[in-house]
Design a protein around this motif. Structure first.
Motif, PDB file in Angstrom:
ATOM      1  N   CYS A  18      45.433  37.203  22.742  1.00  0.00           N
ATOM      2  CA  CYS A  18      46.182  37.388  23.979  1.00  0.00           C
ATOM      3  C   CYS A  18      45.426  36.708  25.111  1.00  0.00           C
ATOM      4  O   CYS A  18      44.224  36.935  25.276  1.00  0.00           O
ATOM      5  CB  CYS A  18      46.343  38.881  24.281  1.00  0.00           C
ATOM      6  N   PRO A  19      46.108  35.878  25.913  1.00  0.00           N
ATOM      7  CA  PRO A  19      45.422  35.222  27.024  1.00  0.00           C
ATOM      8  C   PRO A  19      45.117  36.152  28.195  1.00  0.00           C
ATOM      9  O   PRO A  19      44.356  35.790  29.083  1.00  0.00           O
ATOM     10  CB  PRO A  19      46.399  34.115  27.445  1.00  0.00           C
ATOM     11  N   ASN A  20      45.674  37.380  28.193  1.00  0.00           N
ATOM     12  CA  ASN A  20      45.478  38.301  29.312  1.00  0.00           C
ATOM     13  C   ASN A  20      44.481  39.426  29.032  1.00  0.00           C
ATOM     14  O   ASN A  20      44.133  40.173  29.943  1.00  0.00           O
ATOM     15  CB  ASN A  20      46.808  38.933  29.722  1.00  0.00           C
ATOM     16  N   CYS A  21      44.061  39.585  27.778  1.00  0.00           N
ATOM     17  CA  CYS A  21      43.089  40.623  27.445  1.00  0.00           C
ATOM     18  C   CYS A  21      42.265  40.151  26.252  1.00  0.00           C
ATOM     19  O   CYS A  21      42.383  39.013  25.823  1.00  0.00           O
ATOM     20  CB  CYS A  21      43.790  41.962  27.170  1.00  0.00           C
ATOM     21  N   THR A  22      41.478  41.021  25.685  1.00  0.00           N
ATOM     22  CA  THR A  22      40.580  40.632  24.590  1.00  0.00           C
ATOM     23  C   THR A  22      41.149  40.947  23.209  1.00  0.00           C
ATOM     24  O   THR A  22      40.446  40.813  22.220  1.00  0.00           O
ATOM     25  CB  THR A  22      39.232  41.354  24.752  1.00  0.00           C
ATOM     26  N   ALA A  23      42.414  41.355  23.121  1.00  0.00           N
ATOM     27  CA  ALA A  23      43.012  41.733  21.837  1.00  0.00           C
ATOM     28  C   ALA A  23      43.116  40.538  20.897  1.00  0.00           C
ATOM     29  O   ALA A  23      43.482  39.441  21.310  1.00  0.00           O
ATOM     30  CB  ALA A  23      44.393  42.336  22.060  1.00  0.00           C
TER      31      ALA A  23
END
Length: 99
Positions: free
Chosen positions: A13-18
């Protein structure tokens, strides 16, 4: 011999570390901490894109709509890549009253 349907796919995911790893066809979704807990799609590793929430701009009234973790009504999440867009739409839920 390796079957094509068992190919490993790596997601991020580009918005978090998932991150995630899957085998076979399909997509991957997660509760994104970078977008206030919204259920958003993950993208294949190496794909340049932007994933953003689209806030609902009209009157909500008595409809059941999706809210992010900050209480804002959200109508969709858009994934924009160099070659196009995808969108997850959170449709409002209708109510029926029995008289």
């Amino acid at each position: 011999m390796t079957r094509i349907l068992d190919a490993e796919r790596r997601w991020s995911c580009p918005n978090c570390t998932a991150t995630a790893v899957t085998r076979g066809p399909g997509d991957r979704f997660h509760a994104c901490t970078g977008l206030a807990g919204l259920l958003t799609p993950m993208v294949l590793d190496g794909v340049r894109c932007e994933v953003r929430a689209v806030l609902r701009e009209d009157y909500v009234g008595g409809e059941d709509v999706r809210h992010d973790g900050d209480g804002r009504p959200v109508m969709a999440v858009t994934v924009t890549r160099d070659d196009g867009q995808d969108r997850v739409v959170y449709a409002p839920t209708a109510h029926v009253r029995r008289s």
